[in-house]
Design a protein around this motif. Structure first.
Motif, PDB file in Angstrom:
ATOM      1  N   LEU A  10       2.348  13.995  -3.958  1.00  0.00           N
ATOM      2  CA  LEU A  10       0.901  13.893  -4.126  1.00  0.00           C
ATOM      3  C   LEU A  10       0.191  14.415  -2.880  1.00  0.00           C
ATOM      4  N   THR A  11      -0.970  15.010  -3.083  1.00  0.00           N
ATOM      5  CA  THR A  11      -1.784  15.505  -1.973  1.00  0.00           C
ATOM      6  C   THR A  11      -3.247  15.203  -2.260  1.00  0.00           C
ATOM      7  N   GLY A  12      -4.066  15.375  -1.259  1.00  0.00           N
ATOM      8  CA  GLY A  12      -5.515  15.254  -1.425  1.00  0.00           C
ATOM      9  C   GLY A  12      -5.962  13.888  -1.888  1.00  0.00           C
ATOM     10  N   GLU A  13      -6.972  13.893  -2.742  1.00  0.00           N
ATOM     11  CA  GLU A  13      -7.586  12.658  -3.234  1.00  0.00           C
ATOM     12  C   GLU A  13      -6.600  11.811  -4.014  1.00  0.00           C
ATOM     13  N   ALA A  14      -5.684  12.454  -4.753  1.00  0.00           N
ATOM     14  CA  ALA A  14      -4.681  11.710  -5.521  1.00  0.00           C
ATOM     15  C   ALA A  14      -3.777  10.908  -4.585  1.00  0.00           C
ATOM     16  N   LEU A  15      -3.419  11.486  -3.442  1.00  0.00           N
ATOM     17  CA  LEU A  15      -2.593  10.791  -2.463  1.00  0.00           C
ATOM     18  C   LEU A  15      -3.336   9.598  -1.871  1.00  0.00           C
ATOM     19  N   LEU A  16      -4.581   9.809  -1.472  1.00  0.00           N
ATOM     20  CA  LEU A  16      -5.375   8.724  -0.899  1.00  0.00           C
ATOM     21  C   LEU A  16      -5.536   7.572  -1.881  1.00  0.00           C
ATOM     22  N   GLN A  17      -5.797   7.899  -3.134  1.00  0.00           N
ATOM     23  CA  GLN A  17      -5.976   6.871  -4.164  1.00  0.00           C
ATOM     24  C   GLN A  17      -4.692   6.083  -4.387  1.00  0.00           C
ATOM     25  N   LYS A  18      -3.571   6.786  -4.446  1.00  0.00           N
ATOM     26  CA  LYS A  18      -2.277   6.123  -4.681  1.00  0.00           C
ATOM     27  C   LYS A  18      -1.935   5.193  -3.512  1.00  0.00           C
ATOM     28  N   VAL A  19      -2.202   5.624  -2.273  1.00  0.00           N
ATOM     29  CA  VAL A  19      -1.916   4.793  -1.104  1.00  0.00           C
ATOM     30  C   VAL A  19      -2.766   3.529  -1.137  1.00  0.00           C
ATOM     31  N   LYS A  20      -4.026   3.656  -1.573  1.00  0.00           N
ATOM     32  CA  LYS A  20      -4.889   2.472  -1.693  1.00  0.00           C
ATOM     33  C   LYS A  20      -4.342   1.509  -2.734  1.00  0.00           C
ATOM     34  N   GLU A  21      -3.832   2.046  -3.830  1.00  0.00           N
ATOM     35  CA  GLU A  21      -3.264   1.200  -4.889  1.00  0.00           C
ATOM     36  C   GLU A  21      -2.019   0.454  -4.408  1.00  0.00           C
ATOM     37  N   LEU A  22      -1.285   1.055  -3.468  1.00  0.00           N
ATOM     38  CA  LEU A  22      -0.013   0.493  -3.005  1.00  0.00           C
ATOM     39  C   LEU A  22      -0.137  -0.193  -1.652  1.00  0.00           C
ATOM     40  N   GLU A  23      -1.302  -0.729  -1.342  1.00  0.00           N
ATOM     41  CA  GLU A  23      -1.551  -1.271  -0.015  1.00  0.00           C
ATOM     42  C   GLU A  23      -0.594  -2.394   0.394  1.00  0.00           C
ATOM     43  N   ASN A  24       0.000  -3.087  -0.566  1.00  0.00           N
ATOM     44  CA  ASN A  24       0.893  -4.209  -0.232  1.00  0.00           C
ATOM     45  C   ASN A  24       2.335  -3.763   0.037  1.00  0.00           C
ATOM     46  N   LEU A  25       2.643  -2.480  -0.142  1.00  0.00           N
ATOM     47  CA  LEU A  25       4.002  -1.983   0.082  1.00  0.00           C
ATOM     48  C   LEU A  25       4.185  -1.516   1.521  1.00  0.00           C
ATOM     49  N   SER A  26       5.438  -1.353   1.938  1.00  0.00           N
ATOM     50  CA  SER A  26       5.732  -0.819   3.274  1.00  0.00           C
ATOM     51  C   SER A  26       5.432   0.677   3.291  1.00  0.00           C
ATOM     52  N   LYS A  27       5.370   1.241   4.498  1.00  0.00           N
ATOM     53  CA  LYS A  27       5.061   2.670   4.608  1.00  0.00           C
ATOM     54  C   LYS A  27       6.151   3.519   3.948  1.00  0.00           C
ATOM     55  N   GLU A  28       7.410   3.098   4.037  1.00  0.00           N
ATOM     56  CA  GLU A  28       8.497   3.844   3.403  1.00  0.00           C
ATOM     57  C   GLU A  28       8.368   3.811   1.878  1.00  0.00           C
ATOM     58  N   GLU A  29       8.030   2.636   1.347  1.00  0.00           N
ATOM     59  CA  GLU A  29       7.864   2.501  -0.103  1.00  0.00           C
ATOM     60  C   GLU A  29       6.667   3.321  -0.602  1.00  0.00           C
ATOM     61  N   LYS A  30       5.593   3.336   0.181  1.00  0.00           N
ATOM     62  CA  LYS A  30       4.422   4.152  -0.183  1.00  0.00           C
ATOM     63  C   LYS A  30       4.788   5.624  -0.213  1.00  0.00           C
ATOM     64  N   ALA A  31       5.484   6.079   0.836  1.00  0.00           N
ATOM     65  CA  ALA A  31       5.877   7.491   0.911  1.00  0.00           C
ATOM     66  C   ALA A  31       6.757   7.867  -0.274  1.00  0.00           C
ATOM     67  N   LYS A  32       7.693   6.987  -0.612  1.00  0.00           N
ATOM     68  CA  LYS A  32       8.601   7.252  -1.727  1.00  0.00           C
ATOM     69  C   LYS A  32       7.836   7.301  -3.050  1.00  0.00           C
ATOM     70  N   ALA A  33       6.902   6.359  -3.241  1.00  0.00           N
ATOM     71  CA  ALA A  33       6.123   6.313  -4.482  1.00  0.00           C
ATOM     72  C   ALA A  33       5.202   7.525  -4.622  1.00  0.00           C
ATOM     73  N   CYS A  34       4.839   8.130  -3.497  1.00  0.00           N
ATOM     74  CA  CYS A  34       3.956   9.307  -3.525  1.00  0.00           C
ATOM     75  C   CYS A  34       4.743  10.614  -3.570  1.00  0.00           C
TER      76      CYS A  34
END
Length: 126
Positions: A10-34
């Motif tokens: 994911l890139t751009g606005e889609a990436l930012l939105q997904k990271v906001k949705e996954l705020e309770n996950l670790s940085k590694e889990e966020k990166a993997k989900a994106c």
């Protein structure tokens, strides 16, 4: 042997939105989900945090390379701090914007909440 299809990064606005949705996950889990992970030859998950961080900075408009606007460096924030010795340092971004040259004199006028700098000899327009 069939290749494992990698998720789309994911890139751009889609990436930012997904990271906001996954705020309770670790940085590694966020990166993997994106989509910022790959599977190595021996089947291990490898999370590419550097690519993830770079994509986040690009999506947020932060450019550390100094490229893009053609200028490089920092932009003027119109804020200064008093140094330990009590001096105020005015950066070159401000002096260039005012068209000041070495040796130019400034008059300091103290307002109620502001310090006004006026070039000596410049026409006062108030």
């Amino acid at each position: 042997m069939a290749k494992i299809k990698q998720p789309v990064m994911l890139t751009g606005e889609a990436l930012l939105q997904k990271v906001k949705e996954l705020e309770n996950l670790s940085k590694e889990e966020k990166a993997k989900a994106c989509g910022y992970s790959t599977v190595t030859k021996n089947g291990q998950d490898r999370v590419n945090l550097m690519k993830f961080y770079n994509a986040l900075m690009d999506a947020d408009g932060l450019n550390l390379d100094g490229k893009g606007n053609g200028k490089g460096g920092r932009s003027a924030s119109y804020r200064v701090s008093v140094q330990k010795n009590g001096n105020l340092l005015i950066g070159s971004a401000y002096t260039q914007q005012m068209g000041l040259q070495p040796g130019d004199e400034l008059e300091i006028r103290l307002g109620r909440k502001h310090i006004h700098l006026r070039q000596v000899g410049a026409d006062d327009v108030e």
